[in-house]
Design an enzyme around this catalytic site. Structure first.
Site, PDB file in Angstrom:
ATOM      1  N   PHE A 111      92.301  13.569 -43.165  1.00  0.00           N
ATOM      2  CA  PHE A 111      91.146  13.336 -44.034  1.00  0.00           C
ATOM      3  C   PHE A 111      89.894  12.968 -43.249  1.00  0.00           C
ATOM      4  CE2 PHE A 111      92.409   8.948 -43.441  1.00  0.00           C
ATOM      5  CZ  PHE A 111      91.277   8.186 -43.676  1.00  0.00           C
ATOM      6  N   LYS A 112      90.064  12.476 -42.030  1.00  0.00           N
ATOM      7  CA  LYS A 112      88.903  12.082 -41.232  1.00  0.00           C
ATOM      8  C   LYS A 112      87.962  13.273 -40.985  1.00  0.00           C
ATOM      9  CE  LYS A 112      91.085   8.151 -40.808  1.00  0.00           C
ATOM     10  NZ  LYS A 112      91.451   7.449 -39.596  1.00  0.00           N
ATOM     11  N   ASP A 113      88.509  14.486 -40.993  1.00  0.00           N
ATOM     12  CA  ASP A 113      87.670  15.676 -40.765  1.00  0.00           C
ATOM     13  C   ASP A 113      86.579  15.813 -41.817  1.00  0.00           C
ATOM     14  OD1 ASP A 113      88.956  16.763 -38.456  1.00  0.00           O
ATOM     15  OD2 ASP A 113      90.552  17.551 -39.728  1.00  0.00           O
TER      16      ASP A 113
END
Length: 464
Positions: A111-113
């Site tokens: 999810f950091k992307d």
């Protein structure tokens, strides 16, 4: 839009300044001076928009005049054009009221992307035409590092130093960082845990020998711009499930409190959020804080959910500041006490303010495995251990609205844990299928400011 520090004494900055600074100079975290709101009609108007166009609508009030709507739109379309799913963050139905929001379709499968692909472009845009050079210093419990490195590798004017706890991230997570050989990328394995890595990063920002020589910035969720980008997928999911005419609950696997705080921001902006479930593993400082007001550090236990093996949740300070009357001096005193003793009690205002929106759950290894098995056998979905923590909490929540579990990582990033629970060994997507054949490059250092600071000073380029 102006940004102030939770500790009250750092300069007030605009969006560009807060993005480049990351951490405030007084040790606090930047937060908007006031929460912008969207009307019901404006939220309803998000229906049918692409993810990138939704992002522009949600983020423009925070960006202010730092970027025109056209500039912001260009950056959003570039950032989300790299995702493998056209919806960017698609919803998957598990049963009549349980849903997954898949946040792992970006280049590093986490999810950091969603935020960091955009943050890398913000950095590049704000540095263009200047002679300033940025030195990004970050700590990762697993996924932030690879997402941040992918976002800035090879970009002009940026050096990145990423600290990870040696032996405490999965082999896929480590290799996604250490096989990026761009000359501006520096990976450091520290002989300690994530909390020590995060503390080192904060200390470097407050060390004049480093902060005065280099233009330090952050990519952890202490950077407001990153957190802001995560607000978007709450709107995107909720509108597709009936908002604003229908309330939605979200269950979030939580370590550093950034992802779930983005849900709080969406709520403050007007999204009809029924509940935000803070799902922790056995490193349960946030569950204890929200259920009993006890925010006190314990010993970090190593688990199959390394991104949640945290006992100091940096973004929790933003929530406490907002719920406690936005008193910077009081927040500074409260955090100074915590930093001295490792323990503090939430005030009545903080506890009562949180209780209206937040629930919390502590999920152990057995319940995590049961959730993974249920998703596989009853819904045909193979999920990673972090997502399973949140799904376990979601299934225990008693509400009469759709419950969305944030699926924060591709299951192939945690192949061993998934296989133990389900008997299925997930494969890496083709785009990183050769990960274990790539060369690694990193250094291992003691978890001390002397060692890590000296390495940064030796390899970073001073700012003009």
């Amino acid at each position: 839009m102006r940004y102030l520090s939770t500790r009250g004494t750092a300069p007030v900055l605009d969006f560009r300044g807060a993005t480049l600074a990351g951490l405030a100079s007084d040790g606090g975290l930047y937060i908007p001076e006031a929460w912008p709101t969207l009307t019901e009609a404006e939220i309803a108007g998000l229906a049918g928009l692409s993810y990138a166009d939704t992002a522009v609508r949600v983020m423009q009030p925070f960006v202010g005049d730092a970027l025109t709507p056209e500039e912001l739109s260009d950056l959003c379309h570039r950032a989300y054009g790299r995702f493998s799913h056209a919806a960017v963050t698609p919803l998957v139905q598990l049963d009549h009221d349980q849903w997954l929001l898949e946040l792992f379709h970006g280049p590093t499968l986490a999810f950091k992307d969603v935020a960091l692909q955009l943050l890398g472009l913000f950095f590049e845009r704000f540095l263009t035409g200047t002679d300033k050079r940025l030195t990004i210093v970050g700590a990762t419990s697993g996924d932030t590092g690879s997402a941040a490195i992918d976002a800035v590798a090879g970009r002009e004017g940026i050096d990145i130093f990423m600290l990870h706890p040696a032996g405490r991230v999965s082999d896929v997570q480590r290799r996604q960082m250490t096989t990026v050989l761009a000359p501006n990328v520096h990976n450091i394995a520290i002989e300690g845990d994530f909390d020590q890595a995060q503390a080192l990063v904060k200390t470097m920002f407050a060390t004049p020998a480093l902060a005065d020589r280099f233009a330090l910035s952050a990519v952890n969720s202490i950077n407001w711009a990153r957190l802001m980008a995560q607000v978007v997928y709450y709107f995107y999911a909720a509108v597709r499930l009936g908002a604003p005419g229908r309330r939605i609950a979200f269950s979030v696997p939580t370590g550093n409190f950034g992802d779930v705080f983005a849900g709080y921001v969406a709520h403050r902006m007007g999204l009809p959020v029924e509940r935000l479930v803070v799902a922790t593993n056995v490193n349960d400082i946030l569950h204890r804080a929200l259920s009993s007001g006890d925010y006190s550090k314990g010993t970090v236990e190593q688990t199959a959910t390394p991104s949640m093996d945290i006992q100091v949740s940096s973004n929790f300070e933003r929530l406490l500041f907002d719920l406690g009357g936005r008193d910077g001096a009081a927040m500074a005193a409260q955090m100074a006490g915590f930093e001295r003793s490792g323990a503090m009690r939430l005030t009545n205002a903080q506890s009562q303010g949180a209780s209206g929106l937040f629930s919390s759950a502590r999920v152990d290894a057995d319940d995590m495995a049961l959730a993974m098995r249920w998703a596989c056998e009853h819904a045909g979905q193979v999920i990673d251990p972090h997502t399973a923590i949140a799904l376990s909490a979601a299934r225990a929540l008693e509400v009469d609205v759709p419950v969305v579990t944030l699926a924060t990582a591709h299951p192939a990033k945690f192949r061993d844990a998934v296989e133990r629970a389900t008997g299925v060994r997930p494969s890496l997507p083709g785009r990183i299928g050769d990960l274990f054949e790539r060369e690694e490059r990193y250094v291992t250092l003691p978890a001390t400011l002397d060692a890590v600071g000296a390495y940064v000073a030796q390899h970073a380029t001073p700012s003009a």
